[in-house]
Write a protein that holds these residues in place. Structure first.
Motif, PDB file in Angstrom:
ATOM      1  N   ASP A 108       0.401  -1.099  -0.183  1.00  0.00           N
ATOM      2  CA  ASP A 108      -0.145   0.175   0.056  1.00  0.00           C
ATOM      3  C   ASP A 108       1.012   1.188   0.021  1.00  0.00           C
ATOM      4  O   ASP A 108       1.904   0.796   0.484  1.00  0.00           O
ATOM      5  N   PRO A 109       0.185   2.423  -0.794  1.00  0.00           N
ATOM      6  CA  PRO A 109       1.042   3.560  -0.866  1.00  0.00           C
ATOM      7  C   PRO A 109       1.339   4.675   0.062  1.00  0.00           C
ATOM      8  O   PRO A 109       1.647   4.523   1.241  1.00  0.00           O
ATOM      9  N   MET A 110       2.749   4.212   0.208  1.00  0.00           N
ATOM     10  CA  MET A 110       3.923   5.403   1.163  1.00  0.00           C
ATOM     11  C   MET A 110       3.861   4.677   2.905  1.00  0.00           C
ATOM     12  O   MET A 110       4.500   5.072   3.397  1.00  0.00           O
ATOM     13  N   ASP A 135       7.980   4.083   2.421  1.00  0.00           N
ATOM     14  CA  ASP A 135       8.724   4.498   1.999  1.00  0.00           C
ATOM     15  C   ASP A 135       9.070   5.292   3.237  1.00  0.00           C
ATOM     16  O   ASP A 135       9.693   5.949   3.490  1.00  0.00           O
ATOM     17  N   ASP A 172       8.919  14.759  -4.516  1.00  0.00           N
ATOM     18  CA  ASP A 172       8.549  13.687  -5.909  1.00  0.00           C
ATOM     19  C   ASP A 172       8.852  14.277  -6.577  1.00  0.00           C
ATOM     20  O   ASP A 172       8.353  15.430  -7.715  1.00  0.00           O
ATOM     21  N   GLU A 216      -1.138  13.418  -8.192  1.00  0.00           N
ATOM     22  CA  GLU A 216      -0.909  11.823  -7.475  1.00  0.00           C
ATOM     23  C   GLU A 216      -0.042  12.223  -7.121  1.00  0.00           C
ATOM     24  O   GLU A 216       0.212  11.457  -5.385  1.00  0.00           O
ATOM     25  N   ASP A 226       0.282  11.474  -2.447  1.00  0.00           N
ATOM     26  CA  ASP A 226       1.285  10.762  -1.780  1.00  0.00           C
ATOM     27  C   ASP A 226       2.003  11.058  -0.687  1.00  0.00           C
ATOM     28  O   ASP A 226       1.815  11.107  -0.027  1.00  0.00           O
ATOM     29  N   LEU A 244      -0.553  11.631   2.201  1.00  0.00           N
ATOM     30  CA  LEU A 244      -0.201  10.463   3.078  1.00  0.00           C
ATOM     31  C   LEU A 244       0.908   9.947   3.752  1.00  0.00           C
ATOM     32  O   LEU A 244       0.943   9.681   5.089  1.00  0.00           O
ATOM     33  N   LEU A 245       2.745  10.548   3.451  1.00  0.00           N
ATOM     34  CA  LEU A 245       3.720  10.368   3.594  1.00  0.00           C
ATOM     35  C   LEU A 245       3.635  11.014   5.570  1.00  0.00           C
ATOM     36  O   LEU A 245       4.306  10.649   5.372  1.00  0.00           O
ATOM     37  N   GLY A 290       9.435   8.399  -7.776  1.00  0.00           N
ATOM     38  CA  GLY A 290       8.086   8.385  -7.103  1.00  0.00           C
ATOM     39  C   GLY A 290       8.468   9.241  -6.324  1.00  0.00           C
ATOM     40  O   GLY A 290       9.649  10.233  -5.944  1.00  0.00           O
ATOM     41  N   ARG A 330      11.784   6.516  -4.198  1.00  0.00           N
ATOM     42  CA  ARG A 330      11.453   5.133  -4.830  1.00  0.00           C
ATOM     43  C   ARG A 330      11.735   5.130  -6.718  1.00  0.00           C
ATOM     44  O   ARG A 330      12.050   5.509  -7.049  1.00  0.00           O
TER      45      ARG A 330
END
Length: 513
Positions: free
Chosen positions: A179-181, A184, A209, A293, A297, A300-301, A329, A358
């Motif tokens: 799942d995203p982030m 990371d 990013d 996008e 992200d 979210l990070l 990314g 990423r």
């Protein structure tokens, strides 16, 4: 003599090449030829004269430097293992085609090996591309790994700033579909843990990013064909002022002045969640799909980093570009801020000490069917960290132990070599780190002085009286305090304990050390 004339002529060739500032490789080739001719001619008493030195951009590391390195490596490896990473290794050289086209303008820094009539090879430039090749070759789609090894770059070395042509990298990467982030955020947490643990001083971790950068270039009017080369220019903002970077974009890379000025408005922004929210409302960026996008992200990070409790050290910085072509990314870079430690001079300014990001497309470049394995990772700039630690210790005059010896086996009188050998063997068998002087009849004062010089904490002294009594005298070197004579075979252990002599010896030293 004809040979001497040939040597003089070759020396003149070398001198002229240096005067004309010819290609360094050509100069090196002619210098080697000159040395070979001199060796054949012979010098004083037939001995060849040559300069003892390491190649440019490399150095030797003595026991003191290696002790500092091992301390840093231990902290880094401990962190990697704490996060559940496995360890791998790859060859120091790769097929040339494996490395080419992965590093943008830095590809010119790759060391090519001389063709031996077989495969065209190059020394590895980093550990990330070999890792991607390893994943594709072995069809691995999920792994968390670390890799610590040397890499090679034909860079202009700056030894005092920890910049070499041969140097270590310490990489941690997470490969797999997640799942995203979440991975990371863990990579950033790892950077925070390591830099905090090594106590290098204040630092900031810049994040950006590639999608935000590409979206920014698009809305600023940069042609698609110039994205990567303009990105390379932006990457220089940590070393050059904006005016010089703008001049490079316009004068050397053909970007319109209007586009460059629009880029300038964005790349000088940095902040946190508030900046992300502001850019999400930006009339231009919010209309670009890639940028939107990336900003989503990034938000979210920062939410995950808030839960980790490390956002005070994180800065969303639109000037961060990282020039490597394979990033797709989030990208990040840790930078040391001005040192305020009294032991560190202002000149110790090494800049970036970690970086990563990423790279979701790199593995697919090696897979015959183009199957992608999403990856994110971080590389710790260990050489720059060593540079700081070494200069700090030198300034503080702190004594660095270069061995882990726990006890020196010493004798108080002559003709006790056999007893020392028996005793040190018992200690080694019990897992105790022990030394003795390589003399039959060393003076006690010299043995004690050796302990003080090398930092050995304990001395086990064998003397004639101790042999008669069946005991060994123990002395604590720092305080010069003598522990009561202890039974040779029982040491300090409770006689009722059911332990082997080796375990009894271990127990004894655990109480004293």
């Amino acid at each position: 003599m004809a040979e001497e004339a040939a040597v003089r002529a070759q020396a003149e060739t070398v001198r002229k090449l240096k005067q004309d500032k010819a290609d360094p490789d050509e100069i090196a080739k002619e210098v080697t030829k000159l040395l070979e001719m001199k060796a054949q001619l012979g010098g004083d008493e037939g001995k060849q004269k040559f300069v003892l030195k390491t190649p440019k951009g490399t150095r030797d590391f003595g026991p003191k430097e290696m002790a500092i390195r091992e301390r840093a490596f231990k902290a880094i490896i401990s962190c990697f293992k704490r996060h559940g990473a496995e360890v791998i290794d790859t060859p120091v050289f790769e097929l040339k085609e494996t490395l080419m086209g992965k590093y943008g303008e830095d590809s010119k820094l790759i060391y090519d090996l001389k063709d031996q009539g077989g495969e065209l090879l190059s020394l590895r430039y980093d550990l990330t591309v070999p890792f991607a090749r390893y994943l594709a070759m072995n069809k691995i789609t999920n792994i968390k790994r670390y890799h610590i090894a040397k890499v090679y770059r034909r860079d202009n070395p700056a030894m005092t700033r920890g910049r070499y042509r041969e140097f270590y990298q310490c990489d941690f990467d997470i490969a797999g579909q997640f799942d995203p982030m979440i991975p990371d955020a863990e990579c950033l947490k790892i950077v925070h843990e390591i830099l905090s643990d090594l106590q290098l001083g204040d630092f900031v971790i810049k994040v950006n990013d590639r999608r935000i950068l590409d979206g920014m270039f698009a809305v600023c009017g940069v042609p698609d064909s110039k994205f990567r080369t303009i990105c390379s220019s932006v990457d220089k903002l940590d070393k050059m002022p904006w005016e010089e970077v703008r001049s490079e974009m316009v004068g050397e890379k053909g970007l319109s002045p209007e586009a460059a000025d629009r880029i300038g408005e964005y790349v000088q922004l940095h902040g946190g969640l508030d900046l992300i929210e502001r850019l999400l409302q930006d009339p231009k960026l919010s209309q670009n799909k890639l940028a939107k996008e990336g900003l989503g992200d990034m938000k979210l990070l920062f939410e995950y980093l808030t839960l980790f409790g490390i956002t005070e050290k994180i800065s969303f910085d639109l000037s961060l570009a990282r020039g490597l072509d394979y990033y797709t990314g989030v990208i990040f870079e840790a930078v040391l801020l001005q040192q305020d430690n009294e032991h560190v001079e202002e000149s110790v300014s090494v800049g970036s000490v970690a970086g990563g990001g990423r790279y979701d497309g790199l593995v697919g470049m090696f897979d015959p069917k183009g199957r992608k394995v999403p990856c994110v990772g971080v590389s710790i700039g260990i050489e720059r960290i060593f540079s700081i630690l070494e200069q700090r210790l030198e300034a503080s005059e702190e004594k660095v132990r270069t061995t882990e010896t726990q006890v020196l086996v010493a004798s108080a009188q002559k003709k006790l070599l056999e007893e020392r050998l028996k005793l040190i063997s018992e200690l080694w068998d019990a897992g105790i780190k022990a030394e003795m002087l390589y003399k039959k009849n060393p003076k006690l004062l010299n043995q004690l002085q050796y302990c003080e010089d090398t930092g050995i904490p304990l001395v086990a002294i064998v003397g004639e009286q101790e042999l008669k009594d069946g005991v060994v005298k123990l002395r604590i070197v720092a305080t010069r305090e003598e522990v009561r004579p202890v039974a040779r075979w029982g040491w300090l252990c409770d006689p009722s304990a059911q332990l082997t002599p080796a375990l009894q010896t271990q127990w004894c030293f655990q109480q004293l050390l």
